[in-house]
Design an enzyme around this catalytic site. Structure first.
Site, short mmCIF file in Angstrom:
data_model
loop_
_atom_site.label_atom_id
_atom_site.label_comp_id
_atom_site.label_asym_id
_atom_site.label_seq_id
_atom_site.Cartn_x
_atom_site.Cartn_y
_atom_site.Cartn_z
N HIS A 23 -2.83 -5.91 -7.88
CA HIS A 23 -2.98 -5.77 -9.32
C HIS A 23 -4.29 -5.07 -9.68
O HIS A 23 -4.57 -4.86 -10.85
CB HIS A 23 -2.96 -7.14 -9.99
CG HIS A 23 -1.73 -7.95 -9.72
ND1 HIS A 23 -1.42 -8.46 -8.48
CD2 HIS A 23 -0.72 -8.33 -10.55
CE1 HIS A 23 -0.28 -9.13 -8.55
NE2 HIS A 23 0.17 -9.06 -9.79
N GLU A 28 11.14 -0.23 -8.27
CA GLU A 28 10.33 0.91 -8.73
C GLU A 28 10.91 2.25 -8.30
O GLU A 28 10.85 3.23 -9.06
CB GLU A 28 8.88 0.76 -8.23
CG GLU A 28 8.06 -0.28 -8.96
CD GLU A 28 8.38 -1.71 -8.54
OE1 GLU A 28 9.10 -1.88 -7.53
OE2 GLU A 28 7.92 -2.65 -9.20
#
Length: 324
Positions: free
Chosen positions: A128, A59
C-alpha cells in the site's frame, strides 16, 4: 472551492463524465462504496452504474477491459486501489496499452487513464506504500503523471482524460487529505509534460514530484534562513520528462538536488542525473546529489519514519551541495 486532493479528483471525474459521454469509470469498489479513498464517492448515483462500474478483484482484467473499451471509442478511467496491486496488470499496460498506436500504425489508440494512489507516509503496509514509478517510466507510449496539490491534481487529471494515449496517474496517498486549497470550480487543464517552478531560487535546484514537493519547499524555506536560495521544480510528468525546464534551472543555479521517495537504485533520479551529466556538466559547481528512500521494501508503520524522506534529510543535502 476549498478542496483537498481527493475532493479535487472527485470533482474532475464528475466534470469529465458530465462533459463527455465517452468517459467511463471502472474499478474495484468505485461504485456505491466510492472507492477505497472515496475519490469516486457519489458518482455512480449521479451518472449510473453503466458509466461508473464496479469490477471484480482482477487488475489484469480491469486494465484489459479498459484497453478494449478505448479501442472501440470510449475514454475509460480505471482505478487500481494501490500501486502495489498493479503488477498483475503490468503486462496489459506494457504489452498492449502503450503499444497499441504503434502496433496498429495509428489505426487505434488506447486513451485510458489508470489512476492509483502510491507512496508511503500514512503508516500502511508495503504493498500500500510502494513508490515504483520508475518501472513505468521506461515504457515508450506511456505517460506517467504525478500531481502535488489539489489544484494540480484536478488540472492534470482532466488533461490526462483528454489525452489520446495512455496515462498512468499516480496520486500521492500522503497528500490526499494533507490540506485544502482554493480550487477553481470550472473545468481547466494543466498541460502534460510541462514542469513548473514552484519556488524560484538562484543557488541550487531541487527537482522533485508528488509528496516530495511540500517537504522540499519546507527545506528550501529553512535553507533561506542560512542564506541559500533554492529553486524548487515540480516535474509533474515524469515520463516523458520536461528536460528543457530541468536543464534551464540547473544551468542557472549550477547545483542539483534530486528528491524522490522511491528507492535510490535505478530510480528516476538516476535518469535525471544522467541527463545533467550529458547536457549540463560544464554548468555544475558541485556533483549532482540524490536524497531518496533506501533500497529496501517499505517497512511497516513502526519504522516508516526512519525510511521516509523528510525536510531534515533534504536540508542536509542542501548544506552538502553548498559547502562542496
Amino acid at each position: 472551492m476549498n478542496l483537498n486532493m481527493v475532493q479535487a479528483i472527485n470533482q474532475a471525474l464528475a466534470q469529465a463524465l458530465a462533459a463527455d459521454e465517452r468517459v467511463v469509470l471502472l474499478g474495484e469498489d468505485i461504485g456505491p462504496d466510492g472507492g477505497v479513498f472515496r475519490a469516486t464517492e457519489g458518482l455512480s448515483e449521479r451518472f449510473g452504474t453503466d458509466r461508473v462500474m464496479d469490477t471484480p478483484l482482477a487488475e489484469s482484467g480491469l486494465v484489459g477491459a479498459a484497453i478494449g473499451m478505448a479501442a472501440l471509442g470510449l475514454k475509460p478511467v480505471a482505478e487500481i486501489q494501490f500501486l502495489g496491486f498493479i503488477y498483475p496488470a503490468f503486462n496489459q499496460i506494457v504489452s498492449h496499452a502503450a503499444r497499441l498506436r504503434n502496433r496498429t500504425r495509428g489505426r487505434f489508440g488506447a486513451p485510458i487513464v489508470i489512476r492509483t494512489p502510491y507512496g508511503a507516509g500514512v503508516g500502511a503496509l508495503e504493498h500500500h506504500s510502494e513508490s515504483t514509478e520508475a518501472l513505468f517510466c521506461q515504457i515508450p507510449g506511456l505517460t506517467v503523471v504525478v500531481p502535488s496539490s489539489p489544484v494540480e491534481a484536478k488540472g492534470l487529471l482532466l488533461a490526462s482524460i483528454r489525452s489520446e494515449d495512455p496515462v498512468l496517474f499516480l496520486e500521492p496517498t500522503r497528500l490526499y487529505r494533507a490540506g485544502k486549497e482554493e480550487v477553481p470550480e470550472a473545468a481547466y487543464e494543466i498541460p502534460l509534460r510541462r514542469a513548473r517552478i514552484v519556488r524560484p531560487g538562484a543557488d541550487l535546484t531541487i527537482l522533485a514530484w508528488g509528496a516530495m514537493i511540500p517537504i522540499s519547499l519546507q527545506a528550501a524555506e529553512e535553507a533561506a534562513a542560512a542564506g541559500h536560495s533554492a529553486e524548487v521544480i515540480d516535474l509533474r510528468t515524469l515520463s516523458p520528462m520536461d528536460e528543457e525546464a530541468v536543464l534551464a534551472s540547473v544551468r542557472k543555479t549550477g547545483r542539483a538536488l534530486i528528491v524522490h521517495e522511491a528507492p535510490r537504485a535505478f530510480g528516476a533520479g538516476a535518469e535525471i542525473a544522467a541527463l545533467l551529466a550529458e547536457s549540463a556538466l560544464l554548468h555544475l559547481k558541485a556533483p549532482v546529489l540524490r536524497v531518496t528512500a533506501p533500497d529496501i521494501t517499505v517497512p511497516l508503520a513502526k519504522s516508516e519514519a526512519a525510511y521516509y524522506v523528510d525536510a531534515g534529510r533534504i536540508g542536509a543535502g542542501i548544506t552538502r551541495l553548498m559547502e562542496f
